[in-house]
Write a protein that holds these residues in place. Structure first.
Motif, PDB file in Angstrom:
ATOM      1  N   THR A 147       0.553  -1.151   0.134  1.00 42.83           N
ATOM      2  CA  THR A 147      -0.092   0.327  -0.188  1.00 42.83           C
ATOM      3  C   THR A 147       1.142   1.336  -0.351  1.00 42.83           C
ATOM      4  O   THR A 147       1.795   1.214   0.044  1.00 42.83           O
ATOM      5  N   THR A 148       0.354   1.846  -0.499  1.00 39.31           N
ATOM      6  CA  THR A 148       1.100   3.774   0.260  1.00 39.31           C
ATOM      7  C   THR A 148       0.937   4.182   1.222  1.00 39.31           C
ATOM      8  O   THR A 148       0.198   4.060   2.426  1.00 39.31           O
ATOM      9  N   GLY A 149       1.936   5.394   1.897  1.00 39.04           N
ATOM     10  CA  GLY A 149       1.920   6.014   3.086  1.00 39.04           C
ATOM     11  C   GLY A 149       0.348   6.819   3.591  1.00 39.04           C
ATOM     12  O   GLY A 149      -0.295   6.931   4.273  1.00 39.04           O
ATOM     13  N   ARG A 150      -0.223   6.838   2.050  1.00 45.33           N
ATOM     14  CA  ARG A 150      -1.390   7.879   2.662  1.00 45.33           C
ATOM     15  C   ARG A 150      -2.524   7.431   2.578  1.00 45.33           C
ATOM     16  O   ARG A 150      -3.409   7.700   3.479  1.00 45.33           O
ATOM     17  N   LYS A 151      -2.870   5.893   2.012  1.00 49.70           N
ATOM     18  CA  LYS A 151      -3.704   4.516   2.785  1.00 49.70           C
ATOM     19  C   LYS A 151      -3.393   4.261   3.875  1.00 49.70           C
ATOM     20  O   LYS A 151      -4.599   4.119   4.319  1.00 49.70           O
ATOM     21  N   LEU A 152      -2.421   4.267   4.437  1.00 47.38           N
ATOM     22  CA  LEU A 152      -2.321   4.069   5.382  1.00 47.38           C
ATOM     23  C   LEU A 152      -2.052   4.664   7.042  1.00 47.38           C
ATOM     24  O   LEU A 152      -3.003   4.472   7.568  1.00 47.38           O
ATOM     25  N   ARG A 153      -2.421   6.347   6.499  1.00 43.46           N
ATOM     26  CA  ARG A 153      -2.800   7.331   7.402  1.00 43.46           C
ATOM     27  C   ARG A 153      -4.728   7.360   6.867  1.00 43.46           C
ATOM     28  O   ARG A 153      -4.553   7.375   7.740  1.00 43.46           O
ATOM     29  N   GLU A 154      -4.988   7.092   6.080  1.00 46.39           N
ATOM     30  CA  GLU A 154      -6.503   7.145   5.753  1.00 46.39           C
ATOM     31  C   GLU A 154      -6.462   6.095   6.385  1.00 46.39           C
ATOM     32  O   GLU A 154      -7.984   6.120   7.200  1.00 46.39           O
ATOM     33  N   ASP A 155      -6.780   5.184   6.334  1.00 47.66           N
ATOM     34  CA  ASP A 155      -7.195   4.055   6.657  1.00 47.66           C
ATOM     35  C   ASP A 155      -6.363   2.608   8.150  1.00 47.66           C
ATOM     36  O   ASP A 155      -7.542   2.196   8.268  1.00 47.66           O
ATOM     37  N   GLY A 156      -6.168   3.152   8.277  1.00 47.12           N
ATOM     38  CA  GLY A 156      -5.127   2.394   9.064  1.00 47.12           C
ATOM     39  C   GLY A 156      -4.556   1.282   8.972  1.00 47.12           C
ATOM     40  O   GLY A 156      -4.625   0.834   7.721  1.00 47.12           O
ATOM     41  N   TRP A 157      -4.286   0.357  10.170  1.00 43.32           N
ATOM     42  CA  TRP A 157      -4.502  -0.759   9.509  1.00 43.32           C
ATOM     43  C   TRP A 157      -4.835  -1.552   8.979  1.00 43.32           C
ATOM     44  O   TRP A 157      -5.958  -2.053   9.826  1.00 43.32           O
ATOM     45  N   PRO A 158      -5.066  -2.488   7.848  1.00 42.52           N
ATOM     46  CA  PRO A 158      -5.534  -3.313   7.641  1.00 42.52           C
ATOM     47  C   PRO A 158      -5.927  -4.846   7.991  1.00 42.52           C
ATOM     48  O   PRO A 158      -5.109  -4.865   8.649  1.00 42.52           O
ATOM     49  N   GLU A 159      -7.081  -4.999   8.620  1.00 35.64           N
ATOM     50  CA  GLU A 159      -7.376  -5.977   9.141  1.00 35.64           C
ATOM     51  C   GLU A 159      -7.626  -7.625   8.101  1.00 35.64           C
ATOM     52  O   GLU A 159      -7.662  -7.340   6.933  1.00 35.64           O
ATOM     53  N   GLY A 160      -7.231  -8.500   9.445  1.00 36.28           N
ATOM     54  CA  GLY A 160      -6.763  -9.272   8.420  1.00 36.28           C
ATOM     55  C   GLY A 160      -4.930  -9.312   8.184  1.00 36.28           C
ATOM     56  O   GLY A 160      -5.350 -10.668   7.524  1.00 36.28           O
ATOM     57  N   ILE A 161      -4.578  -8.764   7.766  1.00 34.36           N
ATOM     58  CA  ILE A 161      -2.971  -8.665   7.676  1.00 34.36           C
ATOM     59  C   ILE A 161      -1.958  -8.331   9.047  1.00 34.36           C
ATOM     60  O   ILE A 161      -2.370  -7.642   9.881  1.00 34.36           O
ATOM     61  N   SER A 162      -0.914  -9.559   8.344  1.00 34.77           N
ATOM     62  CA  SER A 162       0.863  -9.345   9.235  1.00 34.77           C
ATOM     63  C   SER A 162       1.500  -8.514   9.226  1.00 34.77           C
ATOM     64  O   SER A 162       2.366  -7.966   9.402  1.00 34.77           O
ATOM     65  N   THR A 163       1.652  -8.425   7.177  1.00 35.44           N
ATOM     66  CA  THR A 163       2.549  -7.130   7.543  1.00 35.44           C
ATOM     67  C   THR A 163       2.271  -6.772   5.835  1.00 35.44           C
ATOM     68  O   THR A 163       1.011  -7.240   4.452  1.00 35.44           O
ATOM     69  N   VAL A 164       2.192  -5.615   6.287  1.00 36.28           N
ATOM     70  CA  VAL A 164       2.226  -4.527   5.158  1.00 36.28           C
ATOM     71  C   VAL A 164       4.092  -3.616   4.181  1.00 36.28           C
ATOM     72  O   VAL A 164       4.451  -3.715   5.256  1.00 36.28           O
ATOM     73  N   ALA A 165       3.630  -4.106   3.634  1.00 34.74           N
ATOM     74  CA  ALA A 165       4.865  -2.576   2.655  1.00 34.74           C
ATOM     75  C   ALA A 165       4.456  -1.974   2.356  1.00 34.74           C
ATOM     76  O   ALA A 165       2.962  -1.476   1.811  1.00 34.74           O
ATOM     77  N   VAL A 166       5.057  -0.665   2.915  1.00 35.47           N
ATOM     78  CA  VAL A 166       4.851   0.858   2.354  1.00 35.47           C
ATOM     79  C   VAL A 166       5.631   1.362   1.593  1.00 35.47           C
ATOM     80  O   VAL A 166       7.255   1.486   1.592  1.00 35.47           O
ATOM     81  N   MET A 167       4.993   1.849   0.280  1.00 34.63           N
ATOM     82  CA  MET A 167       5.141   2.559  -0.713  1.00 34.63           C
ATOM     83  C   MET A 167       5.084   3.511  -0.984  1.00 34.63           C
ATOM     84  O   MET A 167       4.259   4.046  -0.242  1.00 34.63           O
ATOM     85  N   LEU A 168       5.815   5.008  -1.681  1.00 30.56           N
ATOM     86  CA  LEU A 168       5.748   6.760  -1.790  1.00 30.56           C
ATOM     87  C   LEU A 168       5.047   6.782  -0.698  1.00 30.56           C
ATOM     88  O   LEU A 168       3.782   7.526  -0.186  1.00 30.56           O
ATOM     89  N   ASP A 169       5.776   6.851   0.379  1.00 38.02           N
ATOM     90  CA  ASP A 169       5.272   7.515   1.457  1.00 38.02           C
ATOM     91  C   ASP A 169       6.675   8.499   1.941  1.00 38.02           C
ATOM     92  O   ASP A 169       7.432   8.646   2.541  1.00 38.02           O
ATOM     93  N   GLY A 170       5.764  10.138   1.389  1.00 39.75           N
ATOM     94  CA  GLY A 170       6.908  10.784   2.082  1.00 39.75           C
ATOM     95  C   GLY A 170       7.050  12.027   3.416  1.00 39.75           C
ATOM     96  O   GLY A 170       7.294  12.529   3.650  1.00 39.75           O
ATOM     97  N   ASN A 171       5.894  11.352   4.442  1.00 39.58           N
ATOM     98  CA  ASN A 171       5.431  11.542   5.375  1.00 39.58           C
ATOM     99  C   ASN A 171       5.671  10.517   6.691  1.00 39.58           C
ATOM    100  O   ASN A 171       5.135  11.084   7.373  1.00 39.58           O
ATOM    101  N   CYS A 172       6.387   9.724   6.787  1.00 37.51           N
ATOM    102  CA  CYS A 172       6.321   8.838   7.476  1.00 37.51           C
ATOM    103  C   CYS A 172       5.435   8.606   8.200  1.00 37.51           C
ATOM    104  O   CYS A 172       5.159   7.947   9.847  1.00 37.51           O
ATOM    105  N   SER A 173       4.032   7.855   8.080  1.00 35.94           N
ATOM    106  CA  SER A 173       3.252   7.466   8.088  1.00 35.94           C
ATOM    107  C   SER A 173       3.115   6.429   9.105  1.00 35.94           C
ATOM    108  O   SER A 173       1.578   5.839   9.591  1.00 35.94           O
ATOM    109  N   PHE A 174       4.121   5.871   8.876  1.00 36.77           N
ATOM    110  CA  PHE A 174       4.359   4.517  10.161  1.00 36.77           C
ATOM    111  C   PHE A 174       3.845   4.838  11.262  1.00 36.77           C
ATOM    112  O   PHE A 174       3.491   4.869  13.113  1.00 36.77           O
ATOM    113  N   GLN A 175       4.195   6.769  11.451  1.00 37.33           N
ATOM    114  CA  GLN A 175       4.596   7.402  13.017  1.00 37.33           C
ATOM    115  C   GLN A 175       2.581   6.997  14.139  1.00 37.33           C
ATOM    116  O   GLN A 175       2.467   7.590  14.832  1.00 37.33           O
ATOM    117  N   HIS A 176       1.429   7.207  12.945  1.00 42.02           N
ATOM    118  CA  HIS A 176       0.276   7.889  13.300  1.00 42.02           C
ATOM    119  C   HIS A 176      -0.393   5.951  13.739  1.00 42.02           C
ATOM    120  O   HIS A 176      -1.646   6.517  14.362  1.00 42.02           O
TER     121      HIS A 176
END
Length: 251
Positions: free
Chosen positions: A165-194
């Protein structure tokens, strides 16, 4: 009929070009070489080096400037589509100017043309405009492959899916349900901090595959601030940064 070859060149290391990539570039009549502004001259320089030093033939090199995407467009997808239309117009002009009777045009694509890259969508726009075009894709080593290889980890855990997924989607939607591993591309805002950091492990890489490569990994709660600082310092020093990361929930 013009053949447009979209050639994946990996994530910054010329040793990662495949034989298929080199053969395709050598067979081209024209290679289009994008320039993305002064702060990213290294990206254009790598493409120039590939054309000048690694190819056994001498295709015509045509450089062009990338248009800037309007980040202030209220709707994200509207801004992206306008940007893609502008790129399609540039490609159309270059192709009709330099191979008016048809021929073989190649474009070197960072990473792989089919993974979080828009060159295929832009090529579709040319076909929709009536340009007689055959599109050929040469896969390249992706930043995601480079990240997992650099950290010596598998992409997935046993029996579990992975979401890219992207950083934008991670910020908007949070952690995806039922998924244990997420690869994040195109993230200029360090979205993991949210995210709530408990039980999350992160493998982060900047400039993966390049000489400047930076790697940080550990529990998110412990390395979050370290990654943010390292990213900011690298961007200030070099002028640009390309990074990617993998997050995994503890089980």
């Amino acid at each position: 009929m013009t053949t447009l070859s979209l050639v994946g060149i990996g994530s910054g290391n010329p040793d990662h070009l495949t034989r298929q990539a080199l053969k395709t570039l050598e067979a081209a009549d024209v290679i289009l070489l994008p320039r993305k502004g002064g702060e990213k001259t290294e990206l254009a320089d790598l493409r120039r080096m590939i054309a000048a030093e690694l190819l056994t033939t001498a295709p015509k090199i045509v450089e062009f400037d990338y248009p800037l995407r309007d980040a202030d467009t209220p709707k994200y997808l509207d801004g992206v589509n306008t940007w893609h239309d502008a790129l399609a117009a540039i490609w159309q002009d270059l192709i009709t100017t330099h191979v008016p009777q048809g021929g073989h045009v190649a474009l070197m694509v960072w990473g792989d043309p089919s993974l979080y890259d828009s060159t295929l969508r832009i090529a579709d726009r040319l076909i929709a405009r009536g340009i007689p075009l055959t599109v050929n894709v040469v896969p390249g080593i992706t930043s995601l492959q480079m990240l997992t290889a650099a950290h010596a980890i598998p992409l997935n855990t046993l029996g579990d899916p992975v979401q890219i997924t992207t950083g934008r989607k991670l910020r908007e939607d949070g952690w995806p349900e039922g998924i244990s591993t997420v690869a994040v591309m195109l993230d200029g805002n360090c979205s993991f901090q949210h995210l709530v950091p408990e039980d999350l492990h992160i493998w982060w890489g900047g400039y993966v595959g390049m000489d400047q490569q930076i790697l940080i990994e550990g529990p998110l709660a412990e390395v979050c601030a370290k990654i943010i600082k390292a990213r900011a310092d690298a961007r200030a020093s070099i002028g640009w940064i390309m990074d990617i990361y993998l997050l995994r929930k503890s089980t």
